[in-house]
Every structure is written in C-alpha cells, then in structure tokens.
Design an enzyme around this catalytic site. Structure first.
Site, mmCIF file in Angstrom:
data_model
loop_
_atom_site.group_PDB
_atom_site.id
_atom_site.type_symbol
_atom_site.label_atom_id
_atom_site.label_comp_id
_atom_site.label_asym_id
_atom_site.label_seq_id
_atom_site.Cartn_x
_atom_site.Cartn_y
_atom_site.Cartn_z
ATOM 1 N N LYS A 86 2.944 -4.033 2.184
ATOM 2 C CA LYS A 86 2.003 -2.939 2.405
ATOM 3 C C LYS A 86 1.456 -3.035 3.830
ATOM 4 O O LYS A 86 0.866 -4.050 4.215
ATOM 5 C CB LYS A 86 0.848 -3.023 1.402
ATOM 6 C CG LYS A 86 1.281 -2.721 -0.022
ATOM 7 C CD LYS A 86 0.174 -2.998 -1.022
ATOM 8 C CE LYS A 86 -0.991 -2.070 -0.873
ATOM 9 N NZ LYS A 86 -1.968 -2.227 -1.989
ATOM 10 N N ILE A 87 1.693 -1.979 4.582
ATOM 11 C CA ILE A 87 1.236 -1.935 5.972
ATOM 12 C C ILE A 87 0.295 -0.739 6.110
ATOM 13 O O ILE A 87 0.662 0.390 5.750
ATOM 14 C CB ILE A 87 2.446 -1.762 6.936
ATOM 15 C CG1 ILE A 87 3.454 -2.908 6.780
ATOM 16 C CG2 ILE A 87 1.973 -1.598 8.373
ATOM 17 C CD1 ILE A 87 3.081 -4.202 7.449
#
Ligand code: E4P
Length: 230
Positions: A86-87
């Site tokens: 998750k960015i």
C-alpha cells in the site's frame, strides 16, 4: 467483488475465515499499532493462516519514494507473492509506484480521496486504488459516489486498476458498491458480521427447526431421522 478483512487481530481473522468467503486481509499502520506487537510477526501469522494465494495488503510508511521502495522490497521478501504494498497516493507515492510497478510489485494505492489521485495511480500501474468511503463522507462528500466514479474512470480509460473500497461505516455503503460491481472492498470485522446478522432471518430459520422437531423429536435432523415416524 473481492471481500477482504481490514484488521490484524488473528482471532477475528480466524473466525471470519471460518464462516465467510474471504479473499484476503488488509492492514494499515494504525491497525498494526493496535496489536502492540512486532509488525512482521503479526503479518507473518496472518500470511500463514490465510495461505500463499490470498491477498495481503501492507502499507509503507516512508515519506519519500526511495524509502517506500525499500520498504516494498522488504515487505514482499518477508510476506511472499500475493502481497500488495500500500503506497499513499501522494507525489512521492506516485514516484515510488511507477518504479515498483515496473519491477512487477503489486501496488495498492491508498489514502485515495479523489478520482484524480486514483487516475494517476492507475496510470502508474497500481493494481488497486482505495477510496476511503467513510472518511470522504465525513468531509461532506459522497464516498460511495466517488468510488463509483473511479470505477467508471478506470473502465473508460482502459486501465486495469480496480477499486478497493475501504473505510466503511455501514453495510449499506458496501452493498451499493457490491451492486455496482467494483473490484474489491475491505471491511472491519463488525461490518462483515453486520452484513448477515438479522433477527428476522434467525427467527425464520428457528421456526423451520421447531416445526421439523415437532414432527421428528427434539434434536432430530435430516441425517439422524429414522425412516418411520411413530
Ligand atoms: C484502507 O486502506 C484503510 O487503511 C482503512 O480502510 C481505513 O479505514 P478507517 O477509515 O476505518 O480507519
């Protein structure tokens, strides 16, 4: 629509996996902080329970792209193939997404509040973009509508990215996105249970059981029923 659990509590994950068709687990730094344990210890336990094929989403916490990239490599090394990094959908995040997607790392763009963020994540090659339904509602906008717009925008632009709707307050929000056919949703355990806990349904099933037992005797069911009834 894939259905994921947004939690890191092993007992809850085990329970939900036992009863419901679940496609994986998502976590975030706040969820991991609640465990008060080493994050990799918790995440490895989750991976061992859900299996190698299920999706596991883990967030990078660096503020700069280079740090996010290093985290992504470690996360995937520790947790295996079907791990989505998750960015955050911020400028440094887009920079990291472009590099990581080229390397073949699965990216889930997170902290998505606007269709434009989702569009850029899609162009970077992210597998998912996660609009925060309830947090968007709390800003005075309509989170469900934002998620639908993002879904349409991906399709209209030929992007393979899917919506991973997150941050739900109630089952209605989830149902609406399920009807619309978005790619995935991640929900807290109480929302998952809330989807099916219904006194009217329970009462209807209890009536059937009572009627059957009045015919065959208490505790008798279709597997233990004799061929003749006295
Ligand atoms: C998803 O990516 C988020 O981490 C999460 O769903 C946020 O949920 P919350 O708004 O209930 O904290």
């Amino acid at each position: 629509m894939k259905l994921l659990i947004d939690d890191a509590h092993m007992d809850l994950i085990r329970h939900l996996y036992e009863f419901y068709p679940v496609d994986g687990v998502t976590t975030n730094p706040s969820i991991l902080a609640k465990s008060k344990r080493n994050p990799y210890e918790v995440l490895k336990e989750i991976r061992a329970w859900i299996g190698a094929d299920a999706q596991l989403h883990v967030q990078a916490v660096s503020r700069e792209a280079a740090g996010m990239e290093e985290e992504a490599h470690r996360i995937v090394k520790e947790l295996g193939e079907n791990t989505y990094v998750k960015i955050p959908a911020l400028p440094e995040g887009f920079k990291a997404m472009k590099t990581l997607c080229k390397e073949g790392i699965f990216i889930s763009a997170t902290a998505v509040y606007t269709p434009m963020q989702a569009f850029l994540a899609g162009k970077c090659g992210a597998s998912y973009a996660a609009p925060y339904i309830n947090r968007i509602d709390n800003l005075g906008y309509d989170g469900v509508q934002v998620a639908k717009k993002i879904h349409d925008m991906f399709r209209n632009n030929g992007l393979k990215t899917e919506v991973l709707a997150a941050s739900f307050k109630n089952s209605r929000q989830l149902l609406e996105l399920c009807e619309y056919g978005v790619g995935a949703a991640t929900v807290a355990p109480e929302i998952m249970e809330g989807l099916v806990k219904n006194q009217t349904v329970t009462a209807a099933v209890e009536d059937f059981i009572r009627d059957f037992e009045s015919l065959t005797g208490t505790g008798i069911n279709m597997s233990s029923c004799e061929m003749t009834i006295e």
